[in-house]
Write a protein that holds these residues in place. Sequence first.
Motif, PDB file in Angstrom:
ATOM      1  N   TYR A   1       0.836  -1.198   0.000  1.00 44.46           N
ATOM      2  CA  TYR A   1       0.000   0.000   0.000  1.00 44.46           C
ATOM      3  C   TYR A   1       0.875   1.253   0.000  1.00 44.46           C
TER       4      TYR A   1
ATOM      5  N   PHE B   1      -2.130  -0.860  -5.757  1.00 44.79           N
ATOM      6  CA  PHE B   1      -3.410  -0.841  -5.043  1.00 44.79           C
ATOM      7  C   PHE B   1      -4.274  -2.040  -5.449  1.00 44.79           C
TER       8      PHE B   1
ATOM      9  N   TYR C   1      -6.447  -1.748   4.849  1.00 46.36           N
ATOM     10  CA  TYR C   1      -6.165  -0.831   3.742  1.00 46.36           C
ATOM     11  C   TYR C   1      -7.075  -1.068   2.535  1.00 46.36           C
TER      12      TYR C   1
ATOM     13  N   ALA D   1      -7.301   1.413  -0.590  1.00 44.75           N
ATOM     14  CA  ALA D   1      -6.613   0.963  -1.805  1.00 44.75           C
ATOM     15  C   ALA D   1      -7.569   0.945  -2.987  1.00 44.75           C
TER      16      ALA D   1
END
Length: 203
Positions: free
Chosen positions: A28, A47, A59, A63
């Motif tokens: 990330y 991502f 995340y 993302a």
Amino acid sequence: PTSPAAPATPAPDPAPASRRQDPADSVYRAGRSALGKGDYRQAEAAFRRVTASWPKSAYANDATYFQAYALYRIGNTSDLQRGRQVLAVLTDTARAVPVPLRRDASNLDLRICGVLAQRGEVACSPLVRDRADELLAGGFGGAIAGAGEAGVTAAAEAMSSVEMQRVMGQAQVAAADAAGERARADAEAMAHPEVQRAIAGAG
């Protein structure tokens, strides 16, 4: 094609110390670094890897947003279309997505749709035209206050300059008429005998 202008600054990097143990952390962060350098292809790939490899990561939602944002910045029609598909995960009301992020995703989707509508994407035209109608129906200033930067810009991008001038012209005429009515009402109020007596008494 030339990449479209960036929308409002993307959400800040949500990486407190508690997330450093997340297995997706390094990937990330690599994506955020690539994004900051303008390497949108590399950022999108990073991502995408986060959401594919660690779908339950803390995340994952961020993302997803930044993957779509990177696709938007690349700017090719196919990438923009894929960006909308990616954003559908965040705009789906059946999913648990934080309200601010859902709002950011909706605004980004509208910006992408504005560019696609300008390029002839029929499916996006109603969305941006609805926002343009809001500009006209609510008065240009009021609509801007209520619609948000993303929606206003998307409508402007999607509409031809002639149409936008028509919208602005009609809104300005309506605003001028309203101002004239207020001025006439104020003048009539000031001319009322009781108001005049009150003014004289105050003097």
